[in-house]
Design a protein around this motif. Structure first.
Motif, short mmCIF file in Angstrom:
data_model
loop_
_atom_site.label_atom_id
_atom_site.label_comp_id
_atom_site.label_asym_id
_atom_site.label_seq_id
_atom_site.Cartn_x
_atom_site.Cartn_y
_atom_site.Cartn_z
N VAL A 265 53.23 47.60 19.06
CA VAL A 265 52.63 48.72 18.66
C VAL A 265 51.24 48.77 18.50
O VAL A 265 50.90 50.15 18.48
N THR A 266 50.40 47.55 18.60
CA THR A 266 48.94 47.68 18.84
C THR A 266 48.67 48.51 19.94
O THR A 266 49.37 48.72 20.73
N VAL A 267 47.33 48.76 20.21
CA VAL A 267 46.89 49.83 21.22
C VAL A 267 47.09 49.26 22.50
O VAL A 267 46.79 48.05 22.73
N GLU B 238 39.23 52.41 32.74
CA GLU B 238 40.65 52.76 31.96
C GLU B 238 40.85 54.47 31.91
O GLU B 238 39.97 55.37 32.10
N LEU B 239 42.32 54.96 31.62
CA LEU B 239 42.43 56.32 31.91
C LEU B 239 43.22 56.51 30.56
O LEU B 239 42.87 57.65 30.08
N TRP B 240 43.87 55.71 29.97
CA TRP B 240 44.73 56.28 28.74
C TRP B 240 45.07 55.00 28.01
O TRP B 240 44.92 53.88 28.15
N ALA B 241 45.31 55.60 26.62
CA ALA B 241 45.62 54.49 25.52
C ALA B 241 46.74 55.09 24.63
O ALA B 241 46.62 56.34 24.34
N TYR B 242 47.43 54.43 23.81
CA TYR B 242 48.18 54.87 22.86
C TYR B 242 48.62 53.93 21.96
O TYR B 242 48.52 52.55 22.12
N GLU B 243 48.92 54.08 20.66
CA GLU B 243 49.25 53.13 19.61
C GLU B 243 50.44 53.75 19.27
O GLU B 243 50.68 54.46 18.25
N PHE B 244 51.67 53.30 19.69
CA PHE B 244 53.11 53.90 19.42
C PHE B 244 53.87 52.86 20.15
O PHE B 244 53.86 52.09 20.87
N LYS B 245 55.06 52.65 19.30
CA LYS B 245 56.26 51.88 19.90
C LYS B 245 57.64 52.86 19.80
O LYS B 245 57.95 53.39 18.69
N HIS B 246 58.36 52.99 20.98
CA HIS B 246 59.72 53.73 20.77
C HIS B 246 60.67 53.17 20.06
O HIS B 246 60.82 51.75 20.51
N VAL C 120 41.57 51.23 48.41
CA VAL C 120 42.63 50.49 47.91
C VAL C 120 42.35 50.19 46.57
O VAL C 120 41.32 50.04 46.04
N PHE C 121 43.50 50.35 45.63
CA PHE C 121 43.25 49.90 44.30
C PHE C 121 44.71 49.47 43.78
O PHE C 121 45.91 49.47 44.47
N GLY C 122 44.74 49.17 42.72
CA GLY C 122 45.74 48.47 41.83
C GLY C 122 45.98 48.97 40.31
O GLY C 122 45.04 49.75 40.04
N PHE C 123 46.82 48.96 39.67
CA PHE C 123 47.16 49.60 38.20
C PHE C 123 47.08 48.09 37.27
O PHE C 123 47.30 47.41 37.81
N TRP C 124 46.53 48.28 35.96
CA TRP C 124 46.43 47.37 35.20
C TRP C 124 46.89 48.01 33.72
O TRP C 124 47.04 49.34 33.65
N LEU C 125 47.15 46.88 32.83
CA LEU C 125 47.71 47.27 31.74
C LEU C 125 47.26 46.26 30.80
O LEU C 125 47.17 44.94 30.94
N SER C 126 46.90 46.59 29.38
CA SER C 126 46.44 45.46 28.29
C SER C 126 46.92 46.13 26.93
O SER C 126 47.38 47.06 26.83
N ASN C 127 47.04 45.00 25.97
CA ASN C 127 47.35 45.48 24.76
C ASN C 127 46.39 45.01 23.88
O ASN C 127 46.00 43.74 24.01
N ASP C 128 45.74 45.51 22.86
CA ASP C 128 44.66 45.04 22.09
C ASP C 128 44.85 43.94 21.13
O ASP C 128 44.31 43.32 20.49
N GLY C 129 46.20 43.60 21.03
CA GLY C 129 47.04 42.58 20.17
C GLY C 129 46.72 41.26 20.99
O GLY C 129 46.74 40.21 20.33
N LEU C 130 46.56 41.64 22.17
CA LEU C 130 46.34 40.00 23.15
C LEU C 130 45.01 40.03 23.96
O LEU C 130 44.78 40.79 24.68
N GLU C 131 44.19 39.36 23.27
CA GLU C 131 42.82 39.52 24.12
C GLU C 131 42.83 38.21 25.11
O GLU C 131 42.30 37.38 25.10
N ASP C 132 43.38 38.85 26.21
CA ASP C 132 43.54 37.96 27.25
C ASP C 132 43.06 38.51 28.80
O ASP C 132 43.42 37.87 29.91
#
Length: 232
Positions: free
Chosen positions: A89-91, A110-118, A147-159
Motif C-alpha cells: 500500500v506504500t507509494v 517518472e510518470l505516475w504514483a499512487y498510494e492505494f491497494k485494491h 527505444v525505451f522500457g518501463f519501470w516500477l518501484s515501491n517506496d517501501g522497498l529502497e532497492d
C-alpha cells in the motif's frame, strides 16, 4: 457461454485461482498471495489470456535474452496506465527509461504514483479501477523515436525498482538480482469484446520475491514490443 469478465470479478478470479499447475521449465513458479487472485486467474478471468501460451517475453536460457524494450508505434504520445493495485500500500511509482550503454545506467522518467491497494470489495464491484493517482501524475509521454522500457518501484522497498529488462534489475536491484525476471508482457485484450487491441500490451509486475506477478497490473498503448536485441 458467457465470458468470466461478465461475472462479479472477485468471484470469477478466485474460482480460477491455482488452475494452471503446469510451469514452463524456464519460467519462475507463479505463487499467489493469501486470499488474492493469482496471475493466471487475472489473465484468464478478465482478459481470456493463457499465462504461457500468450506470453510475449518468455524467459529464455538466460534472463538477458528476454526482450523488454519498446518503440513508439504511431504519432502522438504513448500511455502507461496502472489498472490493478494488489501490492504494497506504500507509494507505487511508474515511468519509462532509456537504457544506457551498459545495464545499470538507465535514464528514468517518472510518470505516475499512487498510494492505494485494491481490496476484495473493489474487485467485487469493479470500483476504484484504475487506482486513484497522486497529484502531478500523468500516464502519457512522447518518447520520440528512442527505444525505451518501463519501470516500477515501491517506496517501501529502497532497492532501485524493477524494469522490463531483467538485465537492468540484476544490475541495479541487489535484493532481486538472483530473480530479475519481474515483468510478464502480454497482448492487451479488451475485456468487453475479447478482441486484442493493436499496439497495446498488458504487463504484470512483481517487486517482491514471491513471484505472483500482480503487484501492479498495467496497460501500455501506442507501443511496439521489440522482439530481439537488434531492435526489430
Amino acid at each position: 457461454m458467457p465470458r468470466l469478465r461478465c461475472l462479479p470479478p472477485l468471484v470469477a478470479l478466485l474460482a480460477l485461482a491455482g488452475s494452471a499447475a503446469a510451469q514452463s521449465p524456464n519460467q519462475p513458479r507463479i505463487t499467489p498471495g493469501p486470499n488474492e487472485p493469482d496471475w493466471v486467474a487475472i489473465l484468464k478471468g478478465i482478459y481470456g489470456l493463457d499465462m504461457f501460451d500468450d506470453l510475449l517475453n518468455p524467459l529464455e536460457t538466460t534472463a538477458d535474452a528476454t526482450p523488454g524494450l519498446f518503440r513508439k508505434a504511431g504519432d502522438g504520445p504513448i500511455s502507461y496506465t496502472p489498472i490493478l493495485a494488489l501490492g504494497l500500500v506504500t507509494v507505487n511509482r511508474g515511468g519509462i527509461y532509456v537504457p544506457g550503454a551498459e545495464p545499470g545506467q538507465p535514464t528514468k522518467r517518472e510518470l505516475w504514483a499512487y498510494e492505494f491497494k485494491h481490496e476484495g470489495r473493489d474487485l467485487e464491484r469493479w470500483e476504484n479501477i484504475p487506482p486513484p493517482l497522486l497529484d502531478g501524475s500523468t500516464v502519457s509521454i512522447d518518447p520520440g523515436d528512442r527505444v525505451f522500457g518501463f519501470w516500477l518501484s515501491n517506496d517501501g522497498l529502497e532497492d532501485g525498482g524493477v524494469f522490463t529488462q531483467p538485465a537492468e534489475v540484476r544490475a541495479i536491484n541487489d535484493r532481486l538480482a538472483e530473480q530479475p525476471y519481474k515483468a510478464m508482457i502480454y497482448p492487451y485484450v479488451d475485456p468487453e469484446t475479447g478482441e486484442k487491441v493493436p499496439n497495446s500490451y498488458l504487463i504484470g509486475w512483481e517487486y517482491s520475491t514471491n513471484d505472483d506477478f500482480q503487484d501492479v497490473v498495467c496497460r501500455v498503448d501506442n507501443v511496439v514490443l521489440i522482439e530481439n536485441e537488434n531492435g526489430k
